[in-house]
Structures are given as C-alpha cells and as structure tokens.
Design a protein around this motif. Sequence first.
Motif, short mmCIF file in Angstrom:
data_model
loop_
_atom_site.label_atom_id
_atom_site.label_comp_id
_atom_site.label_asym_id
_atom_site.label_seq_id
_atom_site.Cartn_x
_atom_site.Cartn_y
_atom_site.Cartn_z
N ASP A 28 0.85 -1.18 0.00
CA ASP A 28 0.00 0.00 0.00
C ASP A 28 0.89 1.23 0.00
O ASP A 28 1.81 1.34 0.81
CB ASP A 28 -0.88 0.05 1.25
CG ASP A 28 -1.89 -1.09 1.30
OD1 ASP A 28 -2.56 -1.31 0.28
OD2 ASP A 28 -1.99 -1.75 2.35
N GLN A 104 2.65 3.92 7.42
CA GLN A 104 1.48 3.44 6.67
C GLN A 104 1.85 2.77 5.35
O GLN A 104 1.03 2.09 4.76
CB GLN A 104 0.53 4.60 6.36
CG GLN A 104 -0.08 5.25 7.55
CD GLN A 104 0.78 6.38 8.10
OE1 GLN A 104 1.73 6.81 7.47
NE2 GLN A 104 0.45 6.85 9.29
N ARG A 127 -0.37 -4.54 7.58
CA ARG A 127 -1.59 -3.74 7.40
C ARG A 127 -2.28 -3.60 8.75
O ARG A 127 -2.18 -4.48 9.60
CB ARG A 127 -2.49 -4.41 6.39
CG ARG A 127 -1.96 -4.29 4.98
CD ARG A 127 -2.93 -4.87 3.94
NE ARG A 127 -2.52 -4.53 2.61
CZ ARG A 127 -1.73 -5.30 1.85
NH1 ARG A 127 -1.27 -6.44 2.32
NH2 ARG A 127 -1.40 -4.91 0.64
#
Length: 145
Positions: A28, A104, A127
């Motif tokens: 991500d 993140q 995550r």
Amino acid sequence: QGAVSLENVHPYQREMWGINWCFTHNGDVPKFSNFDSCQNPLLGLTGSIENCTYHPVGDTDSEAVFCAILNALKAEFHTLPTLPLLYQTLQRLCAEIVSGEESQSIVNFLLGCGQYTLFAYSWPGARPGSSVWNGLYYTIRKPPF
C-alpha cells in the motif's frame, strides 16, 4: 488498491530509451492512493505534470508509483545511466515514495529494466489489524532440486 479490471493487472510495462521496463508491486502506498492520474505526487526532478510522459492507465497505486519513477528517471537522465547511478537514483526515489508515510506504507516491488536487469525494493510492514508481515523474501536453490 484499484478495481478488479484488465487495466489494473500486473506487471505494468512501458518503453523508455528504447528499453522495455516492467513493474510489479505488493503493498500500500498511501501517497499514491486516491488520486486521479493528473494529481499523483511527482518524484525527483519531474517538476510538473506537463513534464510527465508516463501516466497510469488504471487506478492502482502500483501503476501510479511506476509512472512516477519513470517520469523522474526521464527528467533526470536523457539516456540510460550506468547501473550504479541508476541504482543510487532509484534508492533516492524510493525514499521519496515512503517519506512522510513511513508507518502506513508497504512498498515491495520488482522493477525490470530491459532483458537482464531487475531491481528489487522492500519497505515492509503490516496492514492495520493484521499480524501478517508483508515483505520480500527470496530463495536460493542449488542442484539437486
């Protein structure tokens, strides 16, 4: 990230300097999510969206990162640099990709440059709510298999 559709299927491929580049990514990249192709962050010396040759076809953060890397390389070099210089530049661009979003971001990718050169990069992480660590691993095999 991105819808299930043909334009979002890995690996992504583009031509630059007469060389085929390909890219596949797992993870991500918040900095490159939730933007349309005209709003994705620019890397390196790219300067402005008007200087960009490469734009995502689909809507994944993966393809947006790939296009940003290629645009940054093209802004910095007129031809393929030496491999040590290319490696050094990719390291700097990867630091930019996760900068400000370190906790993140999960950025694991393979970047192919022509037939014989492959770069691997890993900024691993987990995550939210998951105990699964997401990073790159490799296996060295020797005969007999």
